[in-house]
Write an enzyme that holds these catalytic residues in place. Structure first.
Site, PDB file in Angstrom:
ATOM      1  CB  SER A 136      -0.889  -0.037   1.248  1.00  0.00           C
ATOM      2  OG  SER A 136      -1.628   1.149   1.358  1.00  0.00           O
ATOM      3  CG  LEU A 163      -1.356   3.881  -6.681  1.00  0.00           C
ATOM      4  CD1 LEU A 163      -1.498   4.759  -7.936  1.00  0.00           C
ATOM      5  CD2 LEU A 163       0.089   3.903  -6.184  1.00  0.00           C
ATOM      6  CE  LYS A 164      -4.049   3.673   2.442  1.00  0.00           C
ATOM      7  NZ  LYS A 164      -5.330   3.233   3.006  1.00  0.00           N
ATOM      8  CG  ASN A 192      -8.290   5.044   3.920  1.00  0.00           C
ATOM      9  OD1 ASN A 192      -7.209   5.072   3.323  1.00  0.00           O
ATOM     10  ND2 ASN A 192      -8.632   4.038   4.693  1.00  0.00           N
TER      11      ASN A 192
HETATM   12  O1  SMG Z   1      -0.345  -2.357   6.759  1.00  0.00           O
HETATM   13  O2  SMG Z   1       0.526  -2.030   4.807  1.00  0.00           O
HETATM   14  C1  SMG Z   1      -0.244  -1.731   5.704  1.00  0.00           C
HETATM   15  C2  SMG Z   1      -1.154  -0.541   5.488  1.00  0.00           C
HETATM   16  C3  SMG Z   1      -2.258  -0.875   4.563  1.00  0.00           C
HETATM   17  O3  SMG Z   1      -3.328   0.939   3.508  1.00  0.00           O
HETATM   18  C4  SMG Z   1      -3.278   0.236   4.478  1.00  0.00           C
HETATM   19  N1  SMG Z   1      -4.123   0.358   5.518  1.00  0.00           N
HETATM   20  O4  SMG Z   1      -7.353   1.672   4.796  1.00  0.00           O
HETATM   21  O5  SMG Z   1      -6.433  -0.137   4.192  1.00  0.00           O
HETATM   22  C5  SMG Z   1      -6.381   0.919   4.805  1.00  0.00           C
HETATM   23  C6  SMG Z   1      -5.152   1.355   5.567  1.00  0.00           C
HETATM   24  C7  SMG Z   1      -5.480   1.645   7.007  1.00  0.00           C
HETATM   25  C8  SMG Z   1      -4.340   2.099   7.834  1.00  0.00           C
HETATM   26  S1  SMG Z   1      -3.769   3.620   7.375  1.00  0.00           S
HETATM   27  C9  SMG Z   1      -2.811   4.259   8.624  1.00  0.00           C
HETATM   28 MG    MG Z   2      -8.436   0.540   3.291  1.00  0.00          MG
END
Ligand code: SMG
Ligand code: MG
Length: 369
Positions: A136, A163-164, A192
């Protein structure tokens, strides 16, 4: 599998991240992790709580979790050391607080499995001994910076990129990653909850990029609008925050709110509920994958075991320890051929290294039973 519990340790550790991780709801630079250690006369069981220091991803936060554990959940643990499903039933009268419930239930489960000599994977029903891993990638200051990060992860062997995204950081980074790394790269995005249904026309522009899925585009508590959005996009919708139980999963599937589910055991109250979601999804032909909350090796061990169940047909956010921390508190999980090994030893099959654990510890609370 019954053993009396003699006490529970709640330990907080400070774990600086190798790089800041930015999402639509904030930036993490260091994880304030709560570890739970359940002590029995012969064994101990470990677990990690996924809650962050602030209630942004969900309503739980690490100080609140510690309070709920001390005040309600630890006192509710069955006194006779009954089986693990009984732990879940004892917590049921308390609403919500699923990350807190998950951490305590998992530590009890680990203690029980260690005494029975059975691994998490075997207990949960794992069918693989290695699991393919994605990564991620947070929101960055610029597209070139993002492309550098993605290139580095692909060189390490990750088999899919997530990708966020957020308004203002969506089409451009996705287009740039597609142009740079090609159409065959398994690529997905995670918002998110940063968008509204009125953004549907904008989000539909992502359809051109053949994404595997878009994760949690709309508000956590809005399955109805996710179902409406699903009719307007070709990109499959995956729910994360919205799914807090197997009942939610069943509702989302029958509403048409998602066609993929991200399973995080903490978010749903534990590994038993996580497995129920897997079972519901699998019965409906809905693929699932294992999410992440920037776990240390303790949380990662259990997640990797879960990700080895048959319905986990997409790579998870189960990256190697080095993606998060310079020094993990356990023997690190190392990527090999884009995969992590599922631990095979009793329980989690891994434990904190005492010297490293002591160095990162910020507080210890011991609660006798
Ligand atoms: O653990 O690699 C990881 C993070 C994966 O993107 C990730 N988590 O919404 O899926 C999600 C987020 C939540 C945590 S963000 C701080
Ligand atoms: Mg998520």
């Amino acid at each position: 599998m019954k053993t009396k519990i003699s006490g529970i340790e709640l330990r907080r550790i400070a774990m600086p991240l190798v790089a800041p991780f930015r999402t639509s709801f904030g930036v993490e630079t260091s994880r304030d992790v709560l570890l739970v250690r359940v002590v029995t006369p012969d064994h101990e069981g470990w677990a990690e709580c996924g809650a962050m220091s602030e209630p942004r991803y969900s309503s739980e936060y690490v100080d609140g979790v510690q309070h709920v554990l001390r005040r309600f959940l630890i006192p509710a643990l069955p006194a006779d050391g009954s089986d693990v499903p009984a732990v879940g039933r004892a917590f049921a009268p308390f609403t919500g607080h699923r990350m807190a419930k998950s951490a305590l239930e998992t530590a009890v489960l680990d203690a029980r499995l260690r005494s029975a000599g059975e691994s998490f994977g075997a207990y949960l029903g794992a069918v693989r001994d290695r699991v393919p891993c994605g990564v991620s990638v947070g929101i960055m200051d610029s597209v070139p910076e993002l492309l550098d990060a993605v290139e580095g992860y692909l060189a390490e062997g990750y088999v899919r990129i997530k990708l966020k995204i957020e308004p203002g950081w969506d089409l451009d980074p996705v287009r740039a990653v597609r142009e740079c790394f090609g159409d065959d790269l398994p690529l997905q995005v995670d918002a998110n909850a940063a968008y509204a249904l009125s953004d549907a026309r904008h989000l539909a522009k992502l359809d051109d990029f053949a994404l595997q899925l878009i994760e949690q585009p709309l508000a956590n508590d809005d399955m109805v609008r996710h179902a409406a959005l699903a009719k307007l996009l070709r990109t499959p919708i995956c729910l994360d925050e919205s799914i807090t139980s197997a009942a939610d999963a069943a509702a989302a599937i029958s509403l048409g709110a998602c066609s993929v589910i991200n399973i995080k055991p903490g978010r749903v109250g534990g590994y038993l509920e996580a497995r129920r979601i897997h079972d519901v999804a699998r019965a409906h032909g809905i693929p699932v994958w294992c999410g992440g909350m920037l776990e240390t090796g303790i949380g990662r061990a259990a997640n990797v075991a879960l990700a080895a169940l048959p319905g986990f047909t997409l790579p998870g956010d189960t990256s190697a320890s080095g993606r998060y921390f310079a020094t993990d508190i356990t023997k690190p999980f190392v990527l090999s051929d884009g995969r992590l090994d599922v631990p095979t030893g009793p329980g989690l099959g891994i434990e904190p290294l005492p010297d490293i654990l002591d160095e990162v510890t910020t507080s210890i609370e011991w609660i006798p039973r």
